[in-house]
Design an enzyme around this catalytic site. Structure first.
Site, PDB file in Angstrom:
ATOM      1  N   SER A  77       0.784  -1.239   0.000  1.00  0.00           N
ATOM      2  CA  SER A  77       0.000   0.000   0.000  1.00  0.00           C
ATOM      3  C   SER A  77       0.812   1.283   0.000  1.00  0.00           C
ATOM      4  O   SER A  77       0.233   2.372  -0.119  1.00  0.00           O
ATOM      5  CB  SER A  77      -0.971   0.006   1.179  1.00  0.00           C
ATOM      6  OG  SER A  77      -2.019  -0.897   0.916  1.00  0.00           O
ATOM      7  N   ASN A 172      -9.171  -0.401  -0.106  1.00  0.00           N
ATOM      8  CA  ASN A 172      -8.348  -0.403  -1.310  1.00  0.00           C
ATOM      9  C   ASN A 172      -9.135   0.003  -2.548  1.00  0.00           C
ATOM     10  O   ASN A 172      -8.561   0.472  -3.530  1.00  0.00           O
ATOM     11  CB  ASN A 172      -7.744  -1.792  -1.504  1.00  0.00           C
ATOM     12  CG  ASN A 172      -6.730  -2.127  -0.431  1.00  0.00           C
ATOM     13  OD1 ASN A 172      -5.680  -1.505  -0.332  1.00  0.00           O
ATOM     14  ND2 ASN A 172      -7.047  -3.113   0.397  1.00  0.00           N
ATOM     15  N   GLY A 315       3.006  -0.638   3.971  1.00  0.00           N
ATOM     16  CA  GLY A 315       2.346  -1.534   3.039  1.00  0.00           C
ATOM     17  C   GLY A 315       2.421  -2.989   3.456  1.00  0.00           C
ATOM     18  O   GLY A 315       3.393  -3.419   4.069  1.00  0.00           O
TER      19      GLY A 315
END
Length: 360
Positions: A77, A172, A315
């Site tokens: 991420s 997301n 992430g």
């Protein structure tokens, strides 16, 4: 999760840490030994601009090979920040408006139970306040090549989590939509825009957006592992099709490149001042971020134990977990481990190493 910085570029990584382990090396060693992790890597730049890279553990459990220093990783991420930068560059160019609705750019595409693209803004996508359900909760174990529209439709089969703008919740899906808006506005693939506008612009020589179906990692890298549950055997998941992450999590990079990126971003080398100020305007954030974290437009502020905050994102991607941040006085640190944590406590241990590196 698919699951920042004052001057100039970072110095190249030094060949090794000091012979006597410093606090970062000690922390990495403890992370591996106490957490049962195959490997950990870090890149740290201090106030004087000196950069050191660190490793601990084993790079490949099958062969026992060493961890490549500053090896490439799937950064999950952290990709969102790159996507947000491209959107905000287009805002600065007058091609996107933050408070325009998704339907302005993708008419009729976003509809579902409690979901209407005419009432969700670009800003809400970037700030995770849209209420859109998170498609990664519905992927299951179907690892294959995905088109971003497939990912969006996975989410749209489910009702909205809340009305747009009424709360914050990580999804997301927001960044898949941001990527689709980039492609619609520019007429070019997201990977091309990201490469030209961000990666090449600040000289990220070890960062790239894998093509759909490309399961390899190009340069020296530690193997990444997956564990079904505590005590279960570790499975090597290094080679995998990352297309399910797309604009929310597909990039490959290194700890040093991430430090270089966030430093350049907060130094104003990627965005005009007005757009950088918008990016740094935050709201309170919850899981998966540390207590006290706040979310801007793809950028997260995290309180430091020594005072002030660091700016970054972090992430998660099967096989890899990355945590990091940079400060306004030029400190930078990024830490990666090669096993995605299965619990919040394990994630907090990685976050503490970043704090140790920035506060020493």
């Amino acid at each position: 999760m698919v699951s920042a910085l004052t001057t100039g570029a970072l110095a190249p990584p030094a060949a090794s840490a000091a012979a006597r382990p410093d606090t970062v090396q000690q922390s990495l060693n403890a992370l591996v030994h106490s957490g049962g992790l195959p490997a950990a890597l870090a890149s740290v730049t201090d106030r004087a601009g000196r950069t050191r890279t660190y490793t601990a553990g084993v790079g490949d459990l099958a062969t026992g090979s060493k961890v490549p220093r500053d090896g490439q990783l799937r950064i999950g991420s952290n990709t969102k920040v790159f996507t947000a930068v491209v959107v905000l560059q287009l805002v600065g160019e007058g091609k996107i408006r933050l408070d325009a609705t998704v339907d302005t750019y993708l008419p009729g595409l976003v509809r579902g139970e409690g979901i209407d693209g005419r009432h969700i803004t670009v800003r809400q996508l970037l700030q995770q306040t849209s209420g859109l359900p998170n498609y990664t909760e519905y992927l299951g174990d179907d690892v294959r090549t995905y088109d971003p529209h497939e990912l969006l439709h996975l989410a749209l089969r489910h009702p909205a989590d809340f009305a747009p703008g009424t709360k914050w919740e990580y999804s997301n899906t927001n960044y898949v939509l941001a990527g689709l808006i980039i492609q619609k506005v520019t007429g070019r693939p997201l990977a091309q825009e990201m490469d030209q506008r961000v990666i090449k612009r600040v000289g990220l020589r070890h960062t790239y957006f894998p093509a759909p179906g490309d399961a390899t990692i190009r340069e020296p890298h530690p193997h990444g592992y997956y564990q079904e549950s505590a005590g279960a055997p570790l499975r090597d998941v290094t080679e995998t099709d990352p297309s399910w992450g797309w604009a929310a999590g597909q990039l490959v990079s290194t700890n040093s490149d991430l430090n270089r990126f966030f430093t350049a971003l907060l130094a104003g080398r990627l965005l005009p001042a007005a757009q950088l100020a918008q990016m740094r305007t935050t709201v309170p954030a919850g899981y998966p971020f540390a207590t006290g974290s706040r979310y801007g437009l793809g950028l997260v502020s995290t309180p430091l134990s020594c005072g002030g905050v660091s700016w970054g994102h972090g992430g998660s991607f099967p096989g890899y977990e990355t945590r990091g941040g940079v400060t306004d006085d030029g400190r930078a640190a990024n830490v990666a481990v090669t096993l995605q944590p299965t619990d919040e406590a394990a994630m907090k241990r990685a976050e503490r190493v970043v704090d140790t590196a920035l506060c020493r």
